[in-house]
Design an enzyme around this catalytic site. Structure first.
Site, PDB file in Angstrom:
ATOM      1  N   GLU A 128      -7.282 -67.110  19.965  1.00 33.92           N
ATOM      2  CA  GLU A 128      -8.227 -65.851  19.421  1.00 33.92           C
ATOM      3  C   GLU A 128      -9.383 -65.561  20.357  1.00 33.92           C
ATOM      4  OE1 GLU A 128     -11.018 -63.636  17.419  1.00 33.92           O
ATOM      5  OE2 GLU A 128     -11.291 -65.753  17.965  1.00 33.92           O
ATOM      6  N   CYS A 183     -13.512 -64.396  12.494  1.00 32.72           N
ATOM      7  CA  CYS A 183     -12.427 -64.505  12.789  1.00 32.72           C
ATOM      8  C   CYS A 183     -11.237 -63.979  11.953  1.00 32.72           C
ATOM      9  CB  CYS A 183     -12.140 -65.993  13.070  1.00 32.72           C
ATOM     10  SG  CYS A 183     -10.434 -66.260  13.731  1.00 32.72           S
ATOM     11  N   CYS A 217      -7.960 -67.215  11.784  1.00 26.28           N
ATOM     12  CA  CYS A 217      -8.326 -68.205  10.413  1.00 26.28           C
ATOM     13  C   CYS A 217      -9.135 -67.226   9.435  1.00 26.28           C
ATOM     14  CB  CYS A 217      -9.291 -69.322  10.850  1.00 26.28           C
ATOM     15  SG  CYS A 217     -10.464 -69.120  12.143  1.00 26.28           S
ATOM     16  N   HIS A 223     -13.939 -68.520   7.217  1.00 27.61           N
ATOM     17  CA  HIS A 223     -15.430 -68.582   7.128  1.00 27.61           C
ATOM     18  C   HIS A 223     -15.626 -67.788   5.845  1.00 27.61           C
ATOM     19  CE1 HIS A 223     -15.972 -69.630  11.275  1.00 27.61           C
ATOM     20  NE2 HIS A 223     -14.840 -68.740  11.610  1.00 27.61           N
ATOM     21  N   ARG A 268      -8.650 -75.448  12.611  1.00 29.35           N
ATOM     22  CA  ARG A 268      -9.264 -75.824  13.893  1.00 29.35           C
ATOM     23  C   ARG A 268     -10.043 -76.823  13.539  1.00 29.35           C
ATOM     24  NH1 ARG A 268      -7.391 -71.160  13.571  1.00 29.35           N
ATOM     25  NH2 ARG A 268      -5.952 -69.914  15.219  1.00 29.35           N
ATOM     26  N   SER A 272     -14.420 -74.617  17.083  1.00 30.67           N
ATOM     27  CA  SER A 272     -14.031 -74.176  18.519  1.00 30.67           C
ATOM     28  C   SER A 272     -15.297 -74.475  19.391  1.00 30.67           C
ATOM     29  CB  SER A 272     -13.644 -72.960  18.813  1.00 30.67           C
ATOM     30  OG  SER A 272     -12.093 -72.813  18.289  1.00 30.67           O
ATOM     31  N   CYS A 294     -10.198 -70.820  19.236  1.00 35.23           N
ATOM     32  CA  CYS A 294     -10.503 -69.568  18.325  1.00 35.23           C
ATOM     33  C   CYS A 294     -11.895 -69.246  18.904  1.00 35.23           C
ATOM     34  CB  CYS A 294     -10.530 -69.896  17.022  1.00 35.23           C
ATOM     35  SG  CYS A 294     -10.365 -68.587  15.763  1.00 35.23           S
ATOM     36  N   CYS A 335     -15.003 -67.394  17.134  1.00 28.71           N
ATOM     37  CA  CYS A 335     -15.760 -68.067  16.075  1.00 28.71           C
ATOM     38  C   CYS A 335     -16.714 -68.922  16.781  1.00 28.71           C
ATOM     39  CB  CYS A 335     -14.734 -69.243  15.548  1.00 28.71           C
ATOM     40  SG  CYS A 335     -13.233 -68.324  14.827  1.00 28.71           S
TER      41      CYS A 335
END
Lengths: 150, 220, 421, 576, 369
Positions: free
Chosen positions: D14, D61, D64, D68, D487, D510, D555, D558
């Site tokens: 991502e 994102c 995922c 968030h 993640r 990330s 990702c 993010c």
């Protein structure tokens, strides 16, 4: 496993919906009226009609209501092409429910067909044109040309 | 403004703030103008108090006396119909209530939408009738100014666009909703500078009238 | 010598603008309902007589000089100014076609008191030199001779003599300490001398002490009609001086309507202080006597009677029930006009119209509204309690060949007094 | 020699990630991880209604897609002290579980698998042998020779069309691919099956949140009411669908994902020695049995492991301004108090400064790694760089004595015949992802059962409306919303003033993993994992880099701070 | 294997090659019609067109995005993503899905552009920092997003902007738009741009638009925002099954009250359905499972421009975006101050007016006679 069976409620279809609440099935009625007009056209002019039920703004329970009004008729058929297609005559002669499913049994499209026979059940003109040749091939297995499904 | 949604958001954002500011400033100027002018002290012996009759007139004058009703039934009935229609739609339509709530924190129950839509339709017809009346009745024709037609047009536009928006007869909807909001904003902006001020000052005027007559013993 | 000019007129207009005026003009929506209350419009059908239109000069002064918006428009030259020509044109609208009857003030949906603003407008008209000659002449006479008709005490003295002879009762003059000071109008003195005889009899009957004043017997106020405070105030001061001199606690206004509102409501404000006495209309006094049992009558009028409420007395001063009480005392076949009391129709002669010769045709036109009202109930006689109204009714009915006599209520009461043994 | 290998774009992730590797011969000596795209969400969030924040934050994102949203509503709930109805907590747990399962399976098959599976090789497989292989490792029904033959035919038709589409230019035939053709064919078939299966799993979010990606949330509960008798609520029919989805999740994980992981891993055991990285692991903990305030009853424990020392779990306090801090020494941002200082998210600053902080003007071939080289910041816990994610969670579960975890870890190591230290590797990371998926599918059923029991007992509350209206809020409040995203550890910090967002910061997994160096030149987790243990067989086809980077499941959208370049106002957000 | 030799086969041929019967093809066409939101009566025309259609090359560019649009595409069930990329299109570049990385990935893009010049479709998700923004705000392979977009669309047949970021600037472009984010149609002026908005778009709408282009070789009918009318021609509100409650005035007041449970209208909770044009109410999400309004959450209006700045998500459509009593109070206070000043002036003026008024004398009157 689920404790769902302990929940004292019927799970299937829209029959769980309380009756008498006038908003229910608000969008089933117009479709049924459309079906009625289509039937009239079929009878008077032989014109067939297809209605894409997936394009209807149905609320929860609307589709179930529509199908329960139409009921179940005597004819059932299945076409196995790119996954199953189920054809079910409703209790109203000439009104067919055609359910197109993909190989994973997800619905691709759901049509109401107002016709004497749903189109998907009719042989395709090109196949029909090849029909005699196909039969001949079976009568004379020596000749090559294996019968094609296509 | 590149599209209908941007237009709608402009009417709901920047333009709304401008309109409400002009309206609030303008209206307070007007009201301050009135009250600061005041009244001279009255030395004549009063027959009765001022407040009671003044307050009563603020409300009773809403209803025409039977004689006037007989002589100008059209004027009275049509005026009533569209005023009530306008106020009903303004104050009892849910979206308007939510708007008022967002500004003031006050809210009240709304009327069902079909009632509002019916009322609005009737209001539109009544408004057209008032225009025809204004253009044909000798007195109204004689006393009408450009402002009268302008104000009519703005009020009519507010109701018409609201009606069109409710029935969603114009596509895209944000365009017609934006036009409705914009026309309402134009009305707000014009309000302090035109006869629309009467929406507020009529109660002051009626009080003065009722008070002056009441002091002399007549409930006007 | 100073002159009446547009300049002074505008200053006078400005001086009249107050909170109510601002509220009224702010609220007008040009609905035209006021026209439906105006006999001058209704009976002529001419839209220029719409009451709100008559106020245009005052409205312009207000808008141009008292509103932010007007000033902004002025900066761009977009405002409409009041000109001499305009005022000349409006003279007819503000004087000839308005009796200040106040009926429009009662029906305006937004509550505008139009009659009040007509009164205010006339202040400006006078100062701008646009008042009708008839009213100017009356005002000058009133100041110079004490009476708008130029009447002198000696004329009244003759009448007093006549009353005393006829009734055998004394008409008190300059009696200090009497309860009431009675004021008259020139018209009563000249046209309806029976009024003086009637009150003489009634007060004698009821045992009321009263007096006339040689210093001031006239209470009509031409200053109010023409619309000038200065003249009006001088005339009021005369009454106040006479009353103070005779130390009376109460003053009875003449029957004349505008005289009553002038002395009752405007007077204290014109002189800028409260009176040391109270002011009554004769009808109020009579009703009070009736209520306290001091007025004993016998016999009833049997013919069909109806009654005209003078605007100044009823709508503009709140005397409405009193005259009905008195009527019921002496009339058994009393029928109300359809719209009466605070909603009655003006006879057409008030507000100085009757003093304004050139307004005669309009005055008669306006009367048609009253005439129609009378025809509706078809009385045998009309009763009223205002000299001006009575004169107008008589003239008007005659004009239209209606054989309906008009009588004064006070006189009618006097005729039914229980004879003293 | 000092060749610089650049992988940009790193695909099958991502967001926008760039890896630069400084080579020492065939060995990677130094690695640099860079996020190359910034959007500015933190600035955008300022001044808005805190109840709306989840929708903005969620768009950090789309992969995922839930995390968030959850972290955001939790931050507001923490700030305002809003208690959730138990049903809302359970529904959120179910949504989180399905997110994990969905995300991990998709990562394994669609993002990570092509690093290990050679699609082209599958064309030469024998369908019958493939069937035998499949049946030997699992009872999954789709394993007939005909099934694999059909799949193979389809791929063949596709390849013969000459249009390879997404498979074009893969490193096919690279010697690092070790799977036999049959294993490749089985994996390709499962690649396609997983695509179909995940669509079904995503429906759970649609049931409770209306759609997926980006299901809907509300502060104080969940938007969907429960009413067994209503068509328009979570009713018996809906609950039956949820049960069916949970069942589908469990079956697929047990019968496809876990066996595939073990089967493929068995060919790549050498990757149990590479990609080890920092050795520091952190988890905020998540999946509460009751409220979110007490980490003791979370499924995933909260804590930090330092230097692979599983005997000590260090405690974390998200509100403690001395613990979590972010650094910008090598990032394209500027701190007003000096760029070597660390800032806690409550006081965080995010001033975009590309040019003056070392940004190279595009188009460029190489970043200036001695200066700023990433839109990511470098977060640190008490100054330590941390690895977050499935491996961190599994290690914490393991260290805290979670029974199922211990069994699974031991089963895996035994099956693969690997030592415990193999956990700290690219392979261990990928295996940990599979193991926690298994744990979650098993646990999710319990939350479902609890939900049903609550409804049966008459509690159908799903929303706490008491603090919904901003007029009921204190003039000032601040809170931290945490979430264990697939993640890794995710935190949102919100400061509310007068009903509006005064500051909003997100520190995302990330960023922990993919962030750049800090002022003391400590590398981030990606960088550390690549350094000194990766030999590239072919520098033109650096598949080894992809394997290790993908094992973290990057990702990046993010991870990038969101900021306002003009005003110098500070906020940041990062994502998992 | 990298060598490409684009197929000359039509879709009908390649399907039949895979053993799909004519009935199967008919079914495929029926499903395609349904997907494109076309009436079933169009099926014969679609069949005829698909017999001639070829798999087009598609290059998918991702810029300032969250990958939600791609995720959405993977949820498409009719056609499925695998059917789409294996049978219908050739997806030659797509960061999230493609096998290749780094230089190899960029080469794949360049190869596809060269081999299909003038014929390939470009799909874009994510907004783009405009030409006036710092190019470093978003780069891929060292190139700014803007440069890559312009280079790639140069020889494209058409561009499909997917998701609200690409169509309208979306979240990065929300106030105050810190990175100068712009939409595709802001930047691409010399190519047809089809906008498929939504955050993310309904997967069937993405695939439906691709299918339409594939089937008919031309753009579908578009609205004023370049969105296909078939999917964006009607508002959520107009097709919402809760609409009868709106008409009756029955509204949920909170998320868990009686109204919420009975499925009453969500207008009061801030539903943007009235101003939002999208197909959620009919196509629904995730294989027809549900859609936000059915799940009890008000529509966010995510397929509309500026929806992030369209007022709070929980404020009714009629509420002004910056509504606050404070503004009104401020304006009122200003009004009171100005009004007070003006009025004080007026008051002074009245006094002056009274002072200027000159008393009338009888002589003056007499002079007029």
């Amino acid at each position: 496993m689920s404790l769902l069976d302990e929940i004292p409620v019927v799970v299937e279809t829209g029959s769980a919906a309380p009756e008498g609440d006038s908003h229910r099935h608000g969008n089933a009625e117009p479709v049924l009226h459309e079906v009625r007009h289509a039937l009239a056209r079929l009878i008077s002019a032989g014109e067939t009609t297809k209605i894409d039920l997936k394009a209807m703004p149905f609320g929860p329970g609307d589709l179930e209501h529509l199908l329960s009004v139409l009921g179940t008729g005597e004819v059932q058929a299945s076409v196995d092409a790119l996954g199953p297609t189920r054809v079910q005559e409703t209790a109203i002669p000439g009104v067919w429910l055609v359910d197109y499913l993909n190989t994973e049994a997800h619905r691709l499209a759901l049509h109401l067909e107002i016709a004497t026979v749903p189109e998907i059940l009719c042989p395709q003109p090109q196949d029909l044109a090849d029909a005699i040749a196909a039969l001949d091939a079976r009568l004379n297995p020596d000749r090559s040309d294996p019968p094609l499904a296509s | 403004m590149s599209g209908s949604m941007e237009f709608l958001l402009w009417t709901k954002g920047a333009m709304f703030n401008i309109a409400i500011a002009i309206f609030a400033i303008g209206l307070l100027v007007r009201i301050a103008e009135i009250f600061m002018l005041g009244r001279a002290k009255n030395f004549a012996e009063a027959r009765a108090g001022e407040w009671g009759p003044g307050l009563r007139t603020m409300f009773t004058r809403t209803v025409a006396d039977p004689g006037t009703f007989q002589r100008a039934p059209f004027n009275v009935v049509v005026g009533w119909v569209w005023h009530i229609g306008f106020l009903t739609a303004l104050l009892l339509f849910l979206p308007h209530i939510k708007l008022i709530e967002s500004l003031t924190g006050l809210s009240w129950p709304a009327l069902p939408n079909p009632v509002i839509s019916l009322v609005t339709s009737v209001t539109l017809v009544a408004l057209i009738a008032t225009l025809v009346h204004r253009m044909t009745h000798p007195v109204k024709k004689r006393i009408s100014t450009v402002e009268d037609y302008l104000v009519w047009a703005v009020v009519f536009a507010v109701v018409l666009t609201g009606w069109l928006a409710y029935y969603r007869l114009v596509n895209p909807y944000p365009l017609v909703l934006g036009m409705h909001i914009l026309s309402a904003e134009i009305m707000l902006i014009l309000l302090p500078f035109t006869k629309l001020t009467h929406i507020f000052t009529t109660f002051i005027a009626r009080w003065y009238n009722g008070a002056a007559f009441g002091r002399k013993g007549v409930q006007s | 010598m100073s002159e009446l000019t547009l300049e002074r007129g505008l200053a006078a207009f400005r001086a009249e603008v107050d909170g109510p005026v601002a509220a009224f003009f702010s609220s007008c929506v040009h609905c035209g309902i006021c026209a439906q209350a105006c006999p001058f419009y209704l009976e002529t059908g001419d839209a220029k007589y719409t009451p709100i239109l008559k106020l245009e000069p005052l409205r312009r002064v207000w808008e141009n000089d008292f509103t932010l918006w007007g000033k902004i428009k002025g900066l761009f030259g977009l405002n409409h100014k009041v000109t001499d020509e305009m005022l000349a044109e409006w003279e007819e609208l503000l004087y000839d076609s308005c009796s200040m009857c106040g009926r429009c003030s009662m029906v305006c949906p937004v509550g505008n008191d139009l009659a009040l603003m007509i009164r205010k407008s006339r202040e400006g008209m006078v100062q701008a030199g646009h008042a009708p000659e008839g009213l100017i002449a009356a005002s000058v006479r009133a100041i110079q001779t004490g009476s708008p008709m130029g009447l002198q005490w000696k004329t009244l003295a003759v009448q007093i003599q006549h009353v005393q002879t006829s009734s055998g009762l004394e008409v008190p003059v300059d009696k200090e300490g009497a309860e009431y000071l009675v004021l008259l109008s020139s018209m009563e003195i000249i046209n309806f001398p029976e009024y003086l005889e009637a009150i003489t009899k009634i007060f004698d009957h009821a045992g009321v002490t009263w007096t006339l004043s040689t210093q001031c017997f006239e209470a009509t106020n031409a200053g109010i009609q023409i619309g000038n405070k200065d003249i009006a105030a001088q005339l009021v001061e005369r009454v106040v001086a006479a009353a103070e001199k005779l130390k009376v606690p109460k003053v009875i206004s003449p029957e004349c309507g505008h005289a009553f509102t002038a002395i009752r409501w405007e007077g204290p404000n014109l002189i800028g202080r409260p009176y040391p006495f109270r002011v009554f209309h004769i009808i109020e006094v009579l009703d009070e006597l009736r209520a306290s049992g001091r007025l004993k009558t016998e016999g009833m009028e049997t013919d069909r009677l109806s009654m005209h409420d003078p605007c100044n007395l009823a709508r503009k001063s709140g005397v409405i029930q009193q005259q009905r009480n008195l009527m019921n005392l002496v009339a058994e076949n009393f029928v109300e006009l359809k719209e009466h009391g605070k909603f009655q129709w003006c006879c057409g002669a008030g507000g100085g119209v009757s003093s304004n010769e050139r307004a005669e045709p309009l005055k008669m036109a306006a009367f048609k509204r009253k005439k129609a009202q009378i025809e509706e109930v078809n009385p045998e006689r009309m009763v009223t309690m205002c000299a001006t109204c009575r004169t107008q009714l008589e003239e008007g009915l005659e004009e239209f060949n209606m054989e309906i006599p008009v009588v004064g209520l006070t006189e009618m009461i006097a005729e039914h007094l229980v004879e003293k043994n | 020699m000092s060749e610089r290998i650049v992988v940009d774009p790193v695909t099958r992730i991502e967001g926008h990630l760039r890896i630069e590797a400084q080579m020492d011969g065939e060995n990677i000596a130094q690695a640099y991880s860079s996020g190359t795209s910034v959007r500015g969400l933190e600035t955008i969030l300022k001044g808005r209604d805190p109840r709306d924040a989840w929708a903005f934050a969620q768009r950090i994102c789309g992969v995922c897609t839930l995390v968030h949203g959850i972290a955001s509503v939790r931050s507001v709930e923490d700030a305002l002290k809003i208690e959730l109805p138990p049903n809302a907590q359970l529904i959120r747990n179910l949504m989180i579980s399905s997110q994990f399962v969905h995300d991990h399976v998709m990562h394994f098959y669609h993002l990570h698998a092509l690093d290990w599976v050679d699609v082209v090789s599958s064309l030469s497989a024998d369908p019958k042998a493939t069937s035998d292989l499949a049946q030997s490792i699992s009872s999954w029904p789709k394993s007939s020779p005909g099934y694999f033959a059909d799949t193979q035919k389809r791929i063949k038709t596709f390849v013969e069309s000459g249009q390879l589409g997404i498979f074009a230019n893969g490193y096919w035939g690279h010697p690092a691919y070790k799977l036999p053709p049959e294993a490749n064919l089985m994996a390709v078939a499962h690649y396609l099956e997983a695509l179909a299966w995940q669509r079904d799993v995503a429906r759970l979010h649609a049931i409770f949140g209306g759609k997926n990606p980006h299901p809907n949330f509300v502060v104080g509960g969940v938007p969907s009411p429960i009413d067994i008798d209503s068509d328009s609520a979570i009713n018996a029919k809906r609950l039956a669908e949820v049960q069916q989805i949970l069942h589908s999740m469990q079956t697929f994980v047990d019968q496809v994902y876990v066996p595939d992981t073990l089967a493929i891993a068995s060919f790549y055991k050498d990757w149990g020695e590479r990609g080890e990285g920092l050795g520091n692991f952190m988890s905020y903990g998540d999946l509460p049995a009751t409220g979110t305030m007490d980490p003791a009853q979370f499924l995933f424990p909260r804590g930090v492991i330092l230097n692979r020392d599983l005997s000590t779990i260090h405690e974390i306090d998200l509100h403690d301004q001395g613990q979590i801090q972010e650094y910008v020494a090598h990032s394209w941002y500027e701190y007003s108090g000096g760029n070597d200082k660390g800032l806690h998210p409550y006081d965080g600053e995010t001033n975009l400064e590309y040019d003056a902080r070392g940004g190279v003007k595009p188009p460029y071939t190489q970043l200036d790694v001695n200066d700023g080289y990433s839109w990511m910041k470098a977060p640190r816990w008490k100054g330590h760089a941390m690895e977050v994610g499935p491996l961190a969670r599994v290690l914490l579960l393991y260290a805290s004595g979670h029974e199922q975890t211990k069994e699974l870890v031991e089963m895996t190591l035994t099956t693969l015949d690997l030592p415990v230290r193999a956990l700290y590797s690219t392979l261990g990371r990928t295996a940990a992802r599979t193991l926690e998926t298994k744990i979650l599918t098993d646990t999710a059923q319990g939350w479902y059962n609890q939900l049903i029991a609550n409804i049966k007992a008459g509690d159908s509350r799903t929303f706490n409306e008491t603090l919904w209206e901003p007029s009921s809020w204190p003039a000032e409040a601040r809170g931290a919303g945490y979430m264990e995203a697939p993640r890794g550890a995710l935190g949102h910090w919100i400061v509310i003033k007068n009903g509006k967002i005064a500051n909003y910061q997100a520190v995302v997994p990330s960023t922990w993993n993919a962030g750049p160096r800090d002022p003391s030149s400590q590398p981030g987790a990606y960088e550390a994992a690549l350094q000194d243990n990766h030999q590239l067989v072919d520098v033109k086809q650096p598949i080894e880099i992809l394997r290790t980077i993908h094992s973290f499941d990057p990702c990046i959208a993010c991870a990038v701070h969101l900021t306002d370049p003009d005003t110098g106002e500070q906020m940041e957000i990062k994502i998992a | 294997m990298a060598a490409r030799k684009p197929t000359e086969k039509t879709l009908g041929e390649s399907l039949r090659e895979r053993g799909v019967s004519r009935r199967g093809f008919l079914k495929f066409c029926a499903a395609t019609a349904s997907m494109m939101a076309l009436p079933p009566s169009m099926v014969p025309a679609i069949a005829a067109a698909l017999e001639k259609a070829k798999r087009p090359s598609v290059i998918w560019l991702s810029f300032q995005e969250c990958t939600g649009c791609t995720e959405s595409l993977t949820r498409s069930h009719a056609p499925t993503l695998e059917d789409l990329i294996l049978d219908v299109i050739s997806l030659d570049y797509h960061h999230t899905l493609q096998a290749a990385a780094g230089d190899a990935a960029e080469q794949a893009r360049e190869q596809a552009m060269a081999a299909n010049a003038g014929e390939y479709l470009v799909i874009v998700d994510g907004s783009i920092p405009g030409p006036d923004s710092n190019p470093g705000y978003s780069t891929v392979a060292g190139h700014s997003n803007y440069a890559m977009l312009m280079e790639t669309v140069e020889n494209a047949a058409a561009v499909i902007a997917v998701g609200t970021c690409a169509t309208f600037g979306g979240l990065p472009g929300a106030n105050p738009n810190p990175t100068g984010a712009m939409s595709v149609m802001d930047l691409v002026k010399n190519k047809p741009v089809i906008n498929v908005s939504g955050c993310p778009p309904i997967p069937m709408v993405i695939t439906g638009v691709i299918a339409h282009y594939l089937t008919f070789g031309r753009l579908p009918e578009l609205d004023a925002y370049n969105r296909p009318m078939a999917f964006f021609g009607q508002s959520i509100h107009d097709r919402c099954y809760r609409r009868p409650f709106y008409d009756k005035g029955l509204f949920a007041k909170t998320f868990d009250d009686e109204g919420a449970r009975l499925g009453w209208c969500l207008y009061e909770l801030g539903c943007k359905g009235p101003t939002t044009y999208n197909a959620c109410a009919t196509m629904r999400w995730n294989d027809g499972t549900s859609w936000p309004v059915e799940a009890g959450h008000p529509c966010l209006g995510c397929s509309e421009p500026k929806f992030w700045d369209a007022g709070g998500f929980y404020n009714a459509v009629s509420v002004p975006t910056s509504a606050s009593g404070v503004n009104v109070l401020a304006a009122g206070a200003a009004g009171a101050v100005v009004g007070g000043a003006v009025a004080a002036l007026a008051k002074k003026q009245t006094k002056t007016a009274v002072a200027h008024r000159q008393p009338v004398t009888v002589e003056e009157l007499e002079a007029k006679l």
